[in-house]
Each structure stands twice: as C-alpha cells, then as structure tokens.
Write a protein that holds these residues in place. Structure first.
Motif, mmCIF file in Angstrom:
data_model
loop_
_atom_site.group_PDB
_atom_site.id
_atom_site.type_symbol
_atom_site.label_atom_id
_atom_site.label_comp_id
_atom_site.label_asym_id
_atom_site.label_seq_id
_atom_site.Cartn_x
_atom_site.Cartn_y
_atom_site.Cartn_z
ATOM 1 N N THR A 34 -4.576 -2.928 1.994
ATOM 2 C CA THR A 34 -3.177 -2.066 2.119
ATOM 3 C C THR A 34 -2.900 -1.757 3.568
ATOM 4 O O THR A 34 -3.619 -2.225 4.555
ATOM 5 N N GLN A 37 -0.396 4.839 4.816
ATOM 6 C CA GLN A 37 0.791 5.413 4.418
ATOM 7 C C GLN A 37 1.855 5.851 5.719
ATOM 8 O O GLN A 37 2.985 5.735 5.432
ATOM 9 N N THR A 48 -8.653 -0.253 5.856
ATOM 10 C CA THR A 48 -7.498 -0.412 4.891
ATOM 11 C C THR A 48 -7.839 -1.199 3.920
ATOM 12 O O THR A 48 -7.021 -2.021 3.263
ATOM 13 N N SER A 96 -1.782 12.395 3.896
ATOM 14 C CA SER A 96 -0.553 11.986 4.268
ATOM 15 C C SER A 96 -0.645 10.500 4.805
ATOM 16 O O SER A 96 0.445 9.905 4.826
ATOM 17 N N PRO A 99 -5.093 5.428 3.355
ATOM 18 C CA PRO A 99 -4.707 4.280 2.486
ATOM 19 C C PRO A 99 -5.137 4.425 1.168
ATOM 20 O O PRO A 99 -6.008 4.909 0.780
ATOM 21 N N VAL A 100 -4.113 4.098 0.402
ATOM 22 C CA VAL A 100 -4.322 4.212 -1.206
ATOM 23 C C VAL A 100 -4.722 2.964 -1.840
ATOM 24 O O VAL A 100 -4.098 2.053 -2.015
ATOM 25 N N GLU A 148 -4.237 11.866 -6.631
ATOM 26 C CA GLU A 148 -2.854 11.458 -7.112
ATOM 27 C C GLU A 148 -2.615 10.615 -8.220
ATOM 28 O O GLU A 148 -3.777 10.014 -8.621
ATOM 29 N N SER A 179 3.621 2.844 -3.021
ATOM 30 C CA SER A 179 4.261 3.137 -1.962
ATOM 31 C C SER A 179 3.926 2.148 -0.856
ATOM 32 O O SER A 179 4.823 1.622 -0.136
ATOM 33 N N GLU A 180 2.705 1.794 -0.683
ATOM 34 C CA GLU A 180 2.216 0.808 0.373
ATOM 35 C C GLU A 180 1.748 -0.259 -0.762
ATOM 36 O O GLU A 180 0.923 0.081 -1.345
#
Length: 193
Positions: A34, A37, A48, A96, A99-100, A148, A179-180
């Motif tokens: 990914t 963000q 990532t 913030s 990487p998710v 989250e 979001s990503e």
C-alpha cells in the motif's frame, strides 16, 4: 421477511451446483502493499508492504462461487524523528501517516471468465470488514495504541488449476479499496469436499 427468506431459498436451490464437490476450503500466502496515508517532513524510515495470509471457505453454484475468507494483510511501519514530539504528538503523527495493512473478513462472489477441463479464470468482487491497530513507541519510552475499523470493497481475479480430484492450486490478485488502496497477490491451495 418470510417472503424474502422463501425467495432466497428458492434462488439457492435453483442455483444448486452441478459439480459433485461444490464446497471447498483454501489457504494462501502472499504479498500485500500500500502507500502511506500522507507525507510527513519527519519520516526517517517506512515499510509499506508485508507478507499476507488468508484462509477461506467457498461454495460453488452453477454461475458463481461464494467466498468467505479471514484475511491478514500484515503490518506496515513508519518511523519519525521524534525529538520534537511528546509521546501523544508522536502517536498522532504516526497514526496520520502510517500505512494501513489491515486484517478482517471478506465476503464476496467470483464469476467465471474462462475455463477448461483443468483450469478456470474468475473475476471477483466483495466486501472487506477490517480492523487495524496502530502502535507507536516514542524514543522517550511512551507506547500508545489506537485501533481503526471499517468496511470497504474489493475487486480481483483468481486463476486455479486442478491437480487432483480434490486439490487445486492457483494465484489470486485483489485490490482492496481502503482510503489508500491495498494490492494483494496470493498463492493458494484449495481442497474440494
């Protein structure tokens, strides 16, 4: 409510599989990647991408396959220069930009695009219900955690080859639209009941 349930029952019976082994389970290992963000001036290191894995239960109807998976897309990392941050500020900044790469449950369908006696190519779409935990460790010793949750769609494709009557192997690609976006490529083995 009763009408909807009866309608769903009739639809499932009408779409009952012709094949002798409609139920299968799978296990897969792969690579997920990914983006951050956001950018941040204090980033000193980032990762990532990660090893991913998943297990699944699948049911093949005449015209589509229903997939239910547990998916772990691994962990990403970001390191910030922390000298000017308090532990709380550091955690906020890490949260913030981090990487998710999440874990959770996927429910979707796959429809055949092309097939032959031993192989099949499918298109996929579904929903990913995920959790993500962000842990930050400040250079001064503070450790904070936040989580989250969300649900987002995915699209993808898979190719499988039947090795034996009960065993197939293949490769799957999915794009999870968080979001990503997260790209995940997985090698799979499947056992057909």
């Amino acid at each position: 409510m009763k009408f909807a349930f009866k309608g769903l029952s009739v639809l499932l019976l009408a779409a009952s599989p012709l094949c002798a082994q409609p139920l299968s389970t799978s296990i897969g290992i792969g690579h997920a990647s990914t983006d951050l963000q956001a950018d941040h001036a204090d980033i000193v290191a980032q990762d990532t991408s990660s090893t991913s894995w998943q297990v699944g239960l699948h049911y093949q109807f005449d015209v589509l396959r229903v997939d239910f998976n547990y998916i772990d897309l691994g962990e990403g990392q970001v390191k910030l220069a922390s000298a000017t941050f308090t532990p709380d500020e550091y955690h906020q900044a890490v949260s913030s930009v981090s990487p998710v790469l999440s874990s959770g449950y996927g429910l979707g369908v796959a429809v055949p695009i092309k097939s032959a006696s031993k192989w099949q190519l499918n298109a996929q779409m579904g929903m990913f219900i995920w959790d993500n935990e962000i842990v930050s460790v400040h250079s001064q010793g503070g450790r904070l955690t936040s989580t989250e949750h969300g649900s987002d769609g995915y699209i993808g494709a898979d190719f499988s080859y039947q090795l034996m009557e009960n065993i197939s192997v293949g490769v799957e690609y999915r794009l999870y639209t968080l979001s990503e976006s997260i790209n995940n490529l997985t090698l799979q083995a499947k056992y057909h009941f």
